[in-house]
Design an enzyme around this catalytic site. Structure first.
Site, PDB file in Angstrom:
ATOM      1  N   TYR A 141       3.432   8.448   6.180  1.00 32.98           N
ATOM      2  CA  TYR A 141       2.722   9.134   7.251  1.00 32.98           C
ATOM      3  C   TYR A 141       3.574  10.199   7.931  1.00 32.98           C
ATOM      4  CZ  TYR A 141      -1.370   6.043   7.393  1.00 32.98           C
ATOM      5  OH  TYR A 141      -2.526   5.372   7.109  1.00 32.98           O
ATOM      6  N   LYS A 191       6.851  -2.984  -2.664  1.00 38.23           N
ATOM      7  CA  LYS A 191       6.644  -2.649  -4.084  1.00 38.23           C
ATOM      8  C   LYS A 191       8.030  -2.424  -4.668  1.00 38.23           C
ATOM      9  CE  LYS A 191       4.011  -1.607  -7.630  1.00 38.23           C
ATOM     10  NZ  LYS A 191       3.192  -2.628  -8.330  1.00 38.23           N
ATOM     11  N   ASP A 223       0.564  -5.322  -4.669  1.00 44.05           N
ATOM     12  CA  ASP A 223      -0.637  -5.546  -5.495  1.00 44.05           C
ATOM     13  C   ASP A 223      -0.993  -7.030  -5.528  1.00 44.05           C
ATOM     14  OD1 ASP A 223       1.759  -5.771  -6.870  1.00 44.05           O
ATOM     15  OD2 ASP A 223       1.101  -4.726  -8.675  1.00 44.05           O
ATOM     16  N   ASP A 247      -1.848  -0.160   6.379  1.00 47.54           N
ATOM     17  CA  ASP A 247      -3.137   0.487   6.643  1.00 47.54           C
ATOM     18  C   ASP A 247      -4.189  -0.062   5.692  1.00 47.54           C
ATOM     19  OD1 ASP A 247      -4.985   2.418   7.692  1.00 47.54           O
ATOM     20  OD2 ASP A 247      -4.689   3.565   5.848  1.00 47.54           O
ATOM     21  N   ASP A 251      -7.428  -3.156   6.458  1.00 48.27           N
ATOM     22  CA  ASP A 251      -8.858  -2.934   6.226  1.00 48.27           C
ATOM     23  C   ASP A 251      -9.394  -4.029   5.310  1.00 48.27           C
ATOM     24  OD1 ASP A 251      -9.000  -0.626   7.759  1.00 48.27           O
ATOM     25  OD2 ASP A 251     -10.167   0.465   6.241  1.00 48.27           O
TER      26      ASP A 251
HETATM   27  C1  IPM Z   1      -5.732   3.065  11.323  1.00 48.19           C
HETATM   28  C2  IPM Z   1      -6.407   4.349  10.912  1.00 48.19           C
HETATM   29  C3  IPM Z   1      -5.424   5.502  11.085  1.00 48.19           C
HETATM   30  C4  IPM Z   1      -4.244   5.237  10.178  1.00 48.19           C
HETATM   31  C5  IPM Z   1      -6.029   6.896  10.824  1.00 48.19           C
HETATM   32  C6  IPM Z   1      -7.218   7.171  11.721  1.00 48.19           C
HETATM   33  C7  IPM Z   1      -4.982   7.985  10.961  1.00 48.19           C
HETATM   34  O1  IPM Z   1      -6.884   4.245   9.609  1.00 48.19           O
HETATM   35  O2  IPM Z   1      -5.294   2.975  12.487  1.00 48.19           O
HETATM   36  O3  IPM Z   1      -5.628   2.161  10.495  1.00 48.19           O
HETATM   37  O4  IPM Z   1      -4.300   5.526   8.984  1.00 48.19           O
HETATM   38  O5  IPM Z   1      -3.235   4.728  10.668  1.00 48.19           O
HETATM   39 MG    MG Z   2      -6.661   2.317   8.740  1.00 51.16          MG
END
Ligand code: IPM
Ligand code: MG
Length: 356
Positions: A141, A191, A223, A247, A251
């Protein structure tokens, strides 16, 4: 207690859910005898529209001077042009970097009443209580160089995965300290079979572990982790990993709870205010309809009370109220229910009690 909280509603459903989280905090303030003051500032797309930048110096200064920051979400189709010079997400990344928020905590503990909403079998969800500590101010990032150029007539794009040992050490150290107050297990995800940054990560994790002999450290390739988090989620306690892996994996694990709308997060540094935000994004498809699930934001407010204001009882009061307010029939729409944002919050507020 008196505290100043900066609210950054942001874009999409951000303003709808932060408004409700603020109502919950106001209610906790009056029930427990605290004075919270809230001030709103712009961030993300709406800040771009107004000031041409996703994070102004004024917003940043207000955040720095506050006790804690409550954030909604940033981004949306309006600002999604890949050629745009300024992007809403830049505001969020700059805020994380400027406030030194290197540890992003994302707890996942499915509500028993919701096990049937999750795509996983209910028996898999029993005893799931894990927390991901995602490194938040390094890696892909932020690494340099980044950008585009032309090489031999071809367009080339570059991002850089970069980690210093001190960046790894402090976040892994954070994970170990957290594990001590839990089930004393840290899974470090990397990794290391491919990436040099991951080999440094693993080596540093081993060194940190030697100072915490009461905590078990296991290493897992990313993975493999993506599979195990779904096939045996209850085997995890604290998971620590670099920015991009974190990240993606957070999710993924959000589906365990039935909906991403349920998950809170806290972003913390060594000192200064923390930033609290739901894991879900700006959800432009349902923005403005008043139907978003406010629980991710409300549980983020509970984390704010715990980690920035050190009000543990008040934090637990919110979490307990959420637990009691969501039932088989009364739940937000993303969980197959009929309650809109306001109605869900009203129910939660009705369940908040101070046992003083
Ligand atoms: C999160 C989001 C952010 C990230 C985006 C909106 C930049 O996906 O907080 O997980 O990737 O960190
Ligand atoms: Mg995210």
């Amino acid at each position: 207690m008196k505290s100043t909280i900066v609210v950054l509603p942001g874009d999409g459903i951000g303003p709808e859910v932060t408004e409700e989280a603020v109502r919950v905090l106001q209610d906790v303030g009056s029930k427990f005898g605290h004075e919270f003051t809230f001030t709103d500032y712009l961030i993300g797309g709406r800040s771009i529209d107004r000031f041409g930048t996703a994070l102004t110096a004024e917003t940043l200064a207000a955040c720095k001077a506050s006790d804690a920051v409550l954030l909604g979400a940033v981004g949306g189709p309006k600002w999604d042009d890949p050629h745009a010079k300024v992007r809403p997400e830049q505001g969020l990344l700059a805020l994380r970097k400027e406030l030194g928020l290197y540890a992003n905590l994302r707890p996942v503990k499915p509500f028993p009443v919701l096990v049937n909403v999750s795509p996983l079998k209910p028996e898999k969800l029993k005893f799931v209580d894990l927390i991901v500590v995602r490194e938040l101010t390094g890696g892909l990032y932020f690494g340099k160089p980044r950008g585009r150029d032309r090489v031999n007539g071809f367009v080339r794009a570059v991002d850089t995965m970069e980690y210093y040992d001190y960046e790894i050490k402090r976040v892994v150290e954070f994970a170990f300290k957290l594990a001590k107050s839990r089930r004393k297990k840290v899974t470090s995800v990397d990794k290391a079979n491919v990436l040099e940054t991951s080999r440094l990560w693993r080596q540093t994790a081993v060194a940190v572990a030697s100072g915490h002999v009461d905590v078990l450290l296991e290493h897992m390739l990313v993975d493999t982790a993506s599979v195990r988090l779904i096939t045996s989620p209850s085997s995890f306690d604290v998971v620590v990993t670099e920015n991009m892996f974190g990240d993606i994996l957070t999710d993924e694990v959000s589906v365990l709870t039935g909906s991403m709308g349920m998950l809170p997060s806290a972003s913390l540094g060594d000192n200064g205010p923390g930033v609290y935000e739901p894991v879900h994004g700006s959800a432009p498809d349902i923005a403005g309809k008043g139907i978003a699930n406010p629980i991710g934001a409300i549980l983020s407010a509970a984390m704010l009370l715990r980690y920035s204001l050190h009000l543990e009882r008040e934090s637990v009061a919110i979490e307990t109220a959420v637990d009691q307010a969501v039932t088989n029939t009364l739940r937000p729409m993303d969980l197959g229910g009929r309650l809109n944002t306001r109605q869900m919050t009203d129910r939660i507020i009705a369940h908040i009690v101070s046992n003083q």
